[in-house]
Design a protein around this motif. Structure first.
Motif, PDB file in Angstrom:
ATOM      1  N   UNK A 305       0.816  -1.216   0.000  1.00 43.06           N
ATOM      2  CA  UNK A 305       0.000   0.000   0.000  1.00 43.06           C
ATOM      3  C   UNK A 305       0.850   1.266   0.000  1.00 43.06           C
ATOM      4  N   UNK A 306       1.975   1.241   0.737  1.00 42.99           N
ATOM      5  CA  UNK A 306       2.789   2.459   0.885  1.00 42.99           C
ATOM      6  C   UNK A 306       3.255   3.000  -0.472  1.00 42.99           C
ATOM      7  N   UNK A 307       3.788   2.162  -1.403  1.00 42.22           N
ATOM      8  CA  UNK A 307       4.205   2.712  -2.707  1.00 42.22           C
ATOM      9  C   UNK A 307       3.060   3.413  -3.444  1.00 42.22           C
ATOM     10  N   UNK A 308       1.850   2.874  -3.319  1.00 42.97           N
ATOM     11  CA  UNK A 308       0.702   3.521  -3.956  1.00 42.97           C
ATOM     12  C   UNK A 308       0.464   4.899  -3.351  1.00 42.97           C
ATOM     13  N   UNK A 309       0.569   4.996  -2.031  1.00 44.62           N
ATOM     14  CA  UNK A 309       0.363   6.280  -1.363  1.00 44.62           C
ATOM     15  C   UNK A 309       1.530   7.235  -1.587  1.00 44.62           C
ATOM     16  N   UNK A 310       2.717   6.701  -1.862  1.00 43.69           N
ATOM     17  CA  UNK A 310       3.892   7.545  -2.086  1.00 43.69           C
ATOM     18  C   UNK A 310       3.953   8.056  -3.524  1.00 43.69           C
ATOM     19  N   UNK A 376       5.145  -3.966  13.777  1.00 43.94           N
ATOM     20  CA  UNK A 376       3.877  -3.733  13.079  1.00 43.94           C
ATOM     21  C   UNK A 376       3.346  -2.338  13.396  1.00 43.94           C
ATOM     22  N   UNK A 377       3.496  -1.907  14.660  1.00 43.12           N
ATOM     23  CA  UNK A 377       3.046  -0.566  15.036  1.00 43.12           C
ATOM     24  C   UNK A 377       3.843   0.495  14.275  1.00 43.12           C
ATOM     25  N   UNK A 378       5.168   0.289  14.156  1.00 45.99           N
ATOM     26  CA  UNK A 378       5.991   1.249  13.423  1.00 45.99           C
ATOM     27  C   UNK A 378       5.603   1.276  11.944  1.00 45.99           C
ATOM     28  N   UNK A 379       5.384   0.074  11.365  1.00 50.64           N
ATOM     29  CA  UNK A 379       4.971   0.018   9.962  1.00 50.64           C
ATOM     30  C   UNK A 379       3.634   0.727   9.776  1.00 50.64           C
ATOM     31  N   UNK A 380       2.726   0.518  10.711  1.00 53.61           N
ATOM     32  CA  UNK A 380       1.407   1.168  10.646  1.00 53.61           C
ATOM     33  C   UNK A 380       1.538   2.684  10.768  1.00 53.61           C
ATOM     34  N   UNK A 381       2.442   3.112  11.669  1.00 56.85           N
ATOM     35  CA  UNK A 381       2.662   4.544  11.829  1.00 56.85           C
ATOM     36  C   UNK A 381       3.214   5.143  10.529  1.00 56.85           C
ATOM     37  N   UNK A 382       4.142   4.416   9.902  1.00 55.82           N
ATOM     38  CA  UNK A 382       4.674   4.880   8.631  1.00 55.82           C
ATOM     39  C   UNK A 382       3.589   4.968   7.571  1.00 55.82           C
ATOM     40  N   UNK A 383       2.703   3.965   7.552  1.00 51.89           N
ATOM     41  CA  UNK A 383       1.590   3.970   6.597  1.00 51.89           C
ATOM     42  C   UNK A 383       0.715   5.204   6.797  1.00 51.89           C
ATOM     43  N   UNK A 384       0.381   5.527   8.040  1.00 51.68           N
ATOM     44  CA  UNK A 384      -0.508   6.650   8.297  1.00 51.68           C
ATOM     45  C   UNK A 384       0.170   7.978   7.968  1.00 51.68           C
ATOM     46  N   UNK A 385       1.511   8.054   8.174  1.00 53.01           N
ATOM     47  CA  UNK A 385       2.217   9.281   7.798  1.00 53.01           C
ATOM     48  C   UNK A 385       2.170   9.485   6.290  1.00 53.01           C
ATOM     49  N   UNK A 386       2.449   8.399   5.541  1.00 51.09           N
ATOM     50  CA  UNK A 386       2.399   8.494   4.082  1.00 51.09           C
ATOM     51  C   UNK A 386       0.971   8.795   3.636  1.00 51.09           C
ATOM     52  N   UNK A 387      -0.007   8.179   4.297  1.00 55.89           N
ATOM     53  CA  UNK A 387      -1.414   8.393   3.956  1.00 55.89           C
ATOM     54  C   UNK A 387      -1.804   9.854   4.141  1.00 55.89           C
ATOM     55  N   UNK A 388      -1.371  10.450   5.245  1.00 54.41           N
ATOM     56  CA  UNK A 388      -1.678  11.857   5.493  1.00 54.41           C
ATOM     57  C   UNK A 388      -1.049  12.731   4.416  1.00 54.41           C
ATOM     58  N   UNK A 389       0.216  12.462   4.089  1.00 54.08           N
ATOM     59  CA  UNK A 389       0.889  13.241   3.049  1.00 54.08           C
ATOM     60  C   UNK A 389       0.213  13.094   1.698  1.00 54.08           C
ATOM     61  N   UNK A 390      -0.266  11.893   1.411  1.00 51.28           N
ATOM     62  CA  UNK A 390      -0.926  11.650   0.123  1.00 51.28           C
ATOM     63  C   UNK A 390      -2.227  12.455   0.024  1.00 51.28           C
ATOM     64  N   UNK A 391      -2.991  12.479   1.094  1.00 55.78           N
ATOM     65  CA  UNK A 391      -4.246  13.227   1.076  1.00 55.78           C
ATOM     66  C   UNK A 391      -3.979  14.715   0.907  1.00 55.78           C
ATOM     67  N   UNK A 392      -2.970  15.245   1.629  1.00 53.44           N
ATOM     68  CA  UNK A 392      -2.639  16.660   1.498  1.00 53.44           C
ATOM     69  C   UNK A 392      -2.200  16.977   0.069  1.00 53.44           C
ATOM     70  N   UNK A 393      -1.422  16.067  -0.522  1.00 55.73           N
ATOM     71  CA  UNK A 393      -0.969  16.270  -1.898  1.00 55.73           C
ATOM     72  C   UNK A 393      -2.156  16.263  -2.860  1.00 55.73           C
ATOM     73  N   UNK A 394      -3.097  15.326  -2.674  1.00 53.13           N
ATOM     74  CA  UNK A 394      -4.262  15.264  -3.545  1.00 53.13           C
ATOM     75  C   UNK A 394      -5.042  16.585  -3.519  1.00 53.13           C
ATOM     76  N   UNK A 395      -5.304  17.085  -2.312  1.00 54.64           N
ATOM     77  CA  UNK A 395      -6.092  18.311  -2.193  1.00 54.64           C
ATOM     78  C   UNK A 395      -5.342  19.502  -2.793  1.00 54.64           C
ATOM     79  N   UNK A 396      -4.016  19.552  -2.579  1.00 55.29           N
ATOM     80  CA  UNK A 396      -3.216  20.636  -3.165  1.00 55.29           C
ATOM     81  C   UNK A 396      -3.272  20.584  -4.691  1.00 55.29           C
TER      82      UNK A 396
END
Length: 901
Positions: A305-310, A376-396
């Motif tokens: 999922x992360x590459x898709x969000x990145x 797993x928690x660290x991987x999940x945290x990384x996923x949510x960070x990338x997810x947040x950045x992806x959403x901000x990029x989409x809106x921009x």
């Protein structure tokens, strides 16, 4: 009459009394019923009890003939008790008087009482008087205490334990179904099955027939007496001919088989212990494998999922970017929530597994590298960070494309108007009409050129605007920038050429200016006034048709204000129009007055009065259209404001509700009273109430989607964003699930350690008292005070307290949780199986050898667990070992060592 239950009983194991009272009916109920004892039962009891007593008395070289007569003086009764107990009774009275006999019988009864047996309605006088029912009742009490009471299978009581033992031993045999101690034994097959199970060499069970009960019973009696040293205590005919044989007689006789096969029972107990240990290991290994599989799948999903969000590859059109946003919403609504549940379930499974390992005295589970809960928690945290950045990029990107589309359309409109104005201008400027013109025509051409220069200067601002818009489109990376640049360059090149041609024509006209004498001032004045007014109208039409984009009511209100200001200038503009048209009317008046024939064309401008009137009518037509557009935008912005307020109204309720529930959950495990099952039910009901609230979250998601579709990206009415609500909701679900899991682990702890609900309540009360912050944790000082209150001597025992802290807080977090406190207290108060206990059990199965054979394992253990041992035990190395011998000692140690998983 004696009713004794001496105080010195306290020094004996209370389990005698508990087992006796739970295993069978009380003696008072038992013998009240026996006052109406069936004659057939009395006969069976007399024979069975007599044989049982003689089986022990013969060890002292004596026996009895008549059970109610031979015990009357108390001597043989005291002797019987000494033989079966292995203890010495007080010296008997030698006299033959009645009071001597009563004294001896009382000594025997006192001895029975001293063993924790409560005698009701049985007195020495009845025994001395030869009361047969009281005598049989006394003997049954002795049998129950010394031959049956200690029988227990899987912590059952005496009668139930003996029945369960019989059921297990006879389960594989056809035509045998032991359900009680009377009619289940009438056909003799159950007794034969017991003997065959332990000594298959003594009876050929396959030759027995169910329709020959007397033959079966006699076979069992004869084999038991000859080979097992169990005297014949019953008559086959009496049992067969009695509708319901006497329960006590059958139990007495069957208990002799239990004691005869006690050695085999010891092996079975050892086998049961081993099976229990192996079952724990097998279950733990299965849980480990399930954890590894679930962790791998979750990490793989995150990895995919992360590459898709990145991926920040921007699309060139608004539609394509809107599709990306919709795909992201599907990910949030559909694809991610199941993974949130998997992550929560993974943590719960991990905690449950660790609890089971700890309760079974096994080492903690260490997942494969990279699959720890923290990984797993660290991987999940990384996923949510990338997810947040992806959403901000989409809106921009959507905002950027929206701006680009607006600019591109504005660029196109200005270019169209400019190109419409410049169309044919180069040809006109390149004409040499002045070479053959008259003086008046030359003058007219000069004035016309002056008017054109004025018009040209007025259009300079539009050209600069076109260039500025083109530059901004390039800076914003417009996808069709090449076309924009080409068109802009063409306009600029044309503009430069127009400037050059204009100057050349002026130079040419100035060279012949001396040839011009007079010019019609009115035509010239009309042209000079009409051109700026016409340009003003062009600008007004451009502004009235100008596209706009706003995001708030304030912005649209600003446009409305500007439009109102424009409308305020219309009266003045109308005066200018009337003045310009007045010049034209003056020309017509002069021409009419002096009879001048006009050609109908103003030599100084292409603008006609009709052009002015037409454009003025267009301006007046565009004004209400502009009003309508602005009002429609006002309505849209008001709708957006309602969406903002609607979202904010819900978010301002849901956000605090989630926070309140989080705070309640942090206290709920501390405040809930009652049993663990009641706590579990309360928590699950609490969890259901939270889950039922999901519809509010879904409604808020719907409002959030409407806001995004309306391109609303800010909301001054709330501090809560949808992202805050989502994160809070996921944390709330995870927290309640963890709290339920903690109670489940407490139930596991309670059941595995055998602690009572009262003990758990006591532990909870102590913990709550010293949990001063009411957050489900104690700091070290409070924990020390708690231990001291429970009897631990820690006033000066710093080393001991430090040792305890390493047990309850191995990660040095500085706090003691309730689960850690429970684990410590149960570890202090309960016992667990150990490697040494398992080794001792295997040693019994191996007949005291240091190794065990495959045949022994398959004979003593269930098939599945026997094969489990065979596949994991290593070959025994020793001089006395036969081929294929297995090392059960190293295997037992490995059960409590590090896991291979």
């Amino acid at each position: 009459m004696i009713d004794c239950y001496p105080a010195e009983n306290k020094q004996y194991d209370n389990s005698y009394t508990i087992h006796h009272e739970e295993a069978y009916m009380t003696q008072e109920e038992d013998w009240d019923r026996d006052l109406l004892l069936d004659p057939a039962w009395e006969k069976q009891q007399r024979k069975t009890f007599t044989a049982w007593c003689n089986s022990h008395l013969r060890k002292a070289g004596t026996q009895i003939e008549n059970i109610e007569e031979d015990f009357r003086n108390g001597l043989k009764l005291m002797l019987l008790l000494e033989v079966i107990s292995g203890e010495r009774l007080p010296k008997p009275d030698k006299g033959k008087m009645r009071f001597h006999k009563i004294a001896n019988v009382n000594k025997a009864l006192d001895f029975i009482c001293s063993k924790g047996v409560k005698l009701v309605s049985i007195g020495a006088e009845e025994i001395v008087d030869g009361n047969v029912k009281m005598t049989l009742g006394m003997i049954w009490t002795i049998i129950l205490r010394f031959a049956i009471q200690d029988i227990s299978v899987e912590e059952t009581s005496a009668k139930e334990g003996l029945l369960l033992w019989c059921q297990r031993k006879t389960a594989p045999y056809r035509n045998v179904n032991v359900q009680n101690f009377h009619i289940s034994w009438k056909d003799g097959l159950a007794l034969c099955a017991l003997i065959h199970r332990h000594r298959p060499d003594l009876i050929d069970y396959s030759k027995l027939r169910k329709d020959d009960p007397v033959g079966n019973l006699n076979t069992a009696f004869e084999v038991a007496e000859k080979f097992l040293d169990i005297p014949k205590m019953l008559d086959a005919e009496d049992i067969v001919n009695t509708p319901k044989p006497d329960e006590k007689a059958i139990m007495t006789y069957v208990s002799c088989f239990y004691h005869a096969f006690a050695g085999a029972e010891q092996a079975e107990t050892a086998a049961n212990r081993i099976c229990k240990v192996l079952a724990v290991n097998q279950e733990n290994e299965k849980l480990m494998e399930e954890y590894e599989k679930l962790a791998s799948e979750l990490l793989e999903w995150i990895r995919r999922t992360i590459p898709w969000l990145e991926n920040r590859a921007a699309e060139q059109t608004m539609r394509a970017m809107q599709q990306k946003l919709e795909d992201f919403r599907d990910y949030r609504r559909i694809h991610k929530p199941p993974r949130v549940q998997e992550k929560c379930q993974l943590e719960i499974n991990f905690n449950t597994l660790q609890t089971k390992l700890r309760l079974s005295n096994r080492p903690a589970f260490m997942p494969s590298e990279g699959k720890m809960v923290s990984d797993i928690a660290n991987a999940w945290k990384g996923l949510e960070q990338v997810e947040k950045g992806y959403e901000e990029w989409l809106l921009t990107e959507i905002r950027r494309l929206e701006r680009l589309d607006h600019l591109a359309e504005k660029f196109k409109q200005k270019c169209n108007m400019h190109e419409a104005w410049t169309s044919g201008k180069e040809d006109l400027l390149s004409q040499k009409d002045y070479e053959s013109a008259s003086l008046m025509e030359i003058r007219a051409l000069m004035r016309k050129h002056e008017a054109f220069e004025s018009d040209l200067a007025a259009h300079q601002d539009r050209v600069e605007q076109i260039a500025a818009i083109a530059q901004e489109l390039n800076e914003l990376d417009y996808h069709d920038a090449a076309t924009v640049n080409a068109r802009c360059q063409g306009i600029c090149d044309q503009w430069d050429n127009l400037g050059t041609l204009t100057q050349k024509r002026r130079d040419s006209l100035e060279r012949v200016e001396k040839l011009w004498e007079t010019i019609d001032q009115l035509y010239l004045e009309f042209a000079k006034r009409a051109a700026p007014f016409n340009n003003w109208m062009d600008g007004a039409m451009e502004d009235l048709q100008d596209m706009f984009i706003v995001h708030s009511i304030e912005e649209i209100q600003s446009l409305i204000t500007a439009h109102d200001q424009f409308k305020a200038t219309l009266p003045e503009a109308d005066k200018e129009r009337m003045a310009t048209m007045g010049i034209h009317n003056e020309i017509l008046k002069i021409a009419q007055t002096y009879g001048i024939k006009l050609s109908g064309i103003n030599p100084y401008t292409n603008l006609s009065p009709q052009d002015i009137s037409t454009k003025w009518d267009t301006v007046k037509h565009l004004v209400p259209l502009r009003d309508q557009m602005l009002q429609e935008e006002v309505a849209r912005q008001q709708a957006n404001e309602r969406l903002r307020r609607q979202f904010a109204a819900q978010a301002n309720i849901i956000g605090p509700w989630i926070q309140t529930k989080m705070e309640e959950i942090s206290h709920v495990s501390v405040d809930i009273a009652g049993s663990l099952e009641e706590q579990m039910n309360s928590l699950k009901q609490y969890e259901q109430n939270i889950i039922n609230y999901k519809s509010n979250i879904d409604k808020l998601e719907g409002d959030h989607q409407l806001s995004q579709e309306s391109l609303i990206f800010d909301n001054k009415h709330t501090n809560y964003t949808m992202e805050h609500i989502r994160v809070g909701w996921e944390q709330l679900l995870t927290t309640i699930a963890r709290t339920i899991n903690e109670v489940e682990n407490q139930i596991l702890t309670r059941d595995a350690k055998g602690i009572s609900q009262e003990q758990l309540n006591e532990f909870r009360a102590s913990f709550n008292h010293f949990d001063r912050k009411r957050n489900g944790m104690m700091d070290p000082d409070d924990f020390r005070a708690c231990l001291i209150s429970m009897g631990y001597d820690l006033v000066s025992g710093e080393v001991e307290f430090a040792r305890i802290m390493t047990l309850v807080d191995p990660n040095n977090t500085g706090v003691v949780t309730f689960q850690a406190f429970i684990d410590f207290m149960t570890r202090e108060t309960a016992e667990t199986d150990t490697a040494e206990q398992v080794m001792a059990s295997f040693k019994i199965l191996a007949s005291d050898k240091n190794y065990i054979t495959v045949d022994e394992l398959r004979r003593e253990l269930p098939p599945e667990q026997a094969e489990y041992c065979i596949s994991r035990m290593t070959r025994y190395i020793g001089p006395d070992s036969p081929p294929g011998a297995l090392d059960y000692i190293s295997f037992s140690s490995a059960l409590y060592g590090e896991s291979d998983l």
